[in-house]
Design an enzyme around this catalytic site. Sequence first.
Site, PDB file in Angstrom:
ATOM      1  N   ASP A 102     -52.512 -14.272  21.921  1.00  0.00           N
ATOM      2  CA  ASP A 102     -52.384 -12.840  22.140  1.00  0.00           C
ATOM      3  C   ASP A 102     -50.938 -12.533  22.552  1.00  0.00           C
ATOM      4  OD1 ASP A 102     -52.761 -14.087  24.731  1.00  0.00           O
ATOM      5  OD2 ASP A 102     -52.916 -12.056  25.527  1.00  0.00           O
ATOM      6  N   ARG A 115     -50.045 -10.248  25.312  1.00  0.00           N
ATOM      7  CA  ARG A 115     -49.944  -9.522  26.579  1.00  0.00           C
ATOM      8  C   ARG A 115     -49.419 -10.446  27.668  1.00  0.00           C
ATOM      9  NH1 ARG A 115     -54.908  -6.050  28.887  1.00  0.00           N
ATOM     10  NH2 ARG A 115     -54.102  -4.680  27.242  1.00  0.00           N
ATOM     11  N   GLY A 171     -50.206 -19.502  31.007  1.00  0.00           N
ATOM     12  CA  GLY A 171     -49.893 -19.738  32.409  1.00  0.00           C
ATOM     13  C   GLY A 171     -48.676 -18.934  32.821  1.00  0.00           C
ATOM     14  N   ASP A 213     -61.401 -10.304  28.269  1.00  0.00           N
ATOM     15  CA  ASP A 213     -60.575 -10.600  29.438  1.00  0.00           C
ATOM     16  C   ASP A 213     -59.491  -9.543  29.556  1.00  0.00           C
ATOM     17  OD1 ASP A 213     -59.287 -12.157  31.575  1.00  0.00           O
ATOM     18  OD2 ASP A 213     -57.765 -12.542  30.058  1.00  0.00           O
ATOM     19  N   SER A 248     -55.766 -10.644  28.871  1.00  0.00           N
ATOM     20  CA  SER A 248     -55.345 -10.851  27.488  1.00  0.00           C
ATOM     21  C   SER A 248     -55.409  -9.521  26.752  1.00  0.00           C
ATOM     22  CB  SER A 248     -56.251 -11.876  26.788  1.00  0.00           C
ATOM     23  OG  SER A 248     -56.265 -13.093  27.496  1.00  0.00           O
ATOM     24  N   LYS A 294     -45.839 -15.937  22.450  1.00  0.00           N
ATOM     25  CA  LYS A 294     -46.400 -17.092  23.142  1.00  0.00           C
ATOM     26  C   LYS A 294     -46.468 -18.328  22.259  1.00  0.00           C
ATOM     27  CE  LYS A 294     -49.178 -14.095  26.101  1.00  0.00           C
ATOM     28  NZ  LYS A 294     -50.528 -13.783  26.645  1.00  0.00           N
ATOM     29  N   THR A 329     -54.134 -15.186  29.675  1.00  0.00           N
ATOM     30  CA  THR A 329     -53.671 -15.473  28.316  1.00  0.00           C
ATOM     31  C   THR A 329     -54.840 -16.045  27.517  1.00  0.00           C
ATOM     32  OG1 THR A 329     -51.362 -15.860  28.919  1.00  0.00           O
ATOM     33  CG2 THR A 329     -52.126 -16.922  26.942  1.00  0.00           C
ATOM     34  N   SER A 389     -59.727 -17.593  31.707  1.00  0.00           N
ATOM     35  CA  SER A 389     -59.173 -16.357  31.192  1.00  0.00           C
ATOM     36  C   SER A 389     -59.951 -16.015  29.932  1.00  0.00           C
ATOM     37  CB  SER A 389     -57.677 -16.524  30.921  1.00  0.00           C
ATOM     38  OG  SER A 389     -57.139 -15.336  30.422  1.00  0.00           O
TER      39      SER A 389
END
Length: 311
Positions: A56, A58, A86, A243, A246, A72, A40, A206
Amino acid sequence: MLKLALEPHGGFSFENCQRNASLERVLPGLRVPHARKTGTTIAGLVFRDGVILGADTRATNDSVVADKSCEKIHFIAPKIYCCGAGVAADAEMTTRMVASNMELHALSTGREPRVATVTRVLRQTLFRYRGHVGASLIVGGVDVTGPQLYDVHPHGSYSRLPFTALGERFRPFPTNPIPATLVSHLFLGRGAMQLTSEAPLLPAGSGQDAALAVLEDRFQPNMMLEAAQELLVEAITAGILGDLGSGGNVDACVITRTGAKLLRTLSSPTEPVERPGHYRFVPGTTAVLTQAVKPLNLELLEETVQAMEVE
């Protein structure tokens, strides 16, 4: 009359962690399931008139993208929001419980909750479970003292910062195959996917590093809303592009003294690429080198047809 050894309590339950720890001590060759990787990128910064949060969209399950457009940024109070990283279930339920408690607090006191109060409740809740609740949070809001921004880690530590970025990827410990005779005894419950009490979750980074690098390079105090929003989008985009955990779109939440505004899909840095043309090959383009046809010898043993009664 026999009584239960453990009285049922509300909240999170981690009896499976204690059971798995006991099994590992008794059976040296057993390695229970550990936490999987998560990824994340969340960030936040304080500008002249308030606080802006970003994340983000995802959601991943190890190397599988479980959801491409998840939320999120969680509601806590009308002028206080929280970004979660997390374990998705831990972040969601933790913020829900705190939001409920803050609503009761506002009704009982007749005043809007403060950002420091929300942060205190969150860090006390996380510290109580010693890291087994894998939620890294960024709390931002505006109260009577002005705009404030906090980051809270899974073990209960926290910091108040003008800008911050977080991202969690829990490192799984090396595991050995579980003996087949013991599979039936390992009931995978809520606590079974978490690490045991001797080895809590360990963050291994991340999109946090990439996002934090952008914020450290370009952040300035008392920024205007347009500049702060552009900087936040670039920070989250850097985390997405740097990453694999993400991805998706960039969500943001602008919080000022007049209220909060949630901006879904503020930016889409990873739009799918359209192919310029269509590739159509005629039959026979690829040569068939060998071909083998094996007939199946089947024998019909019995065939029964039963008529259905219709009134």
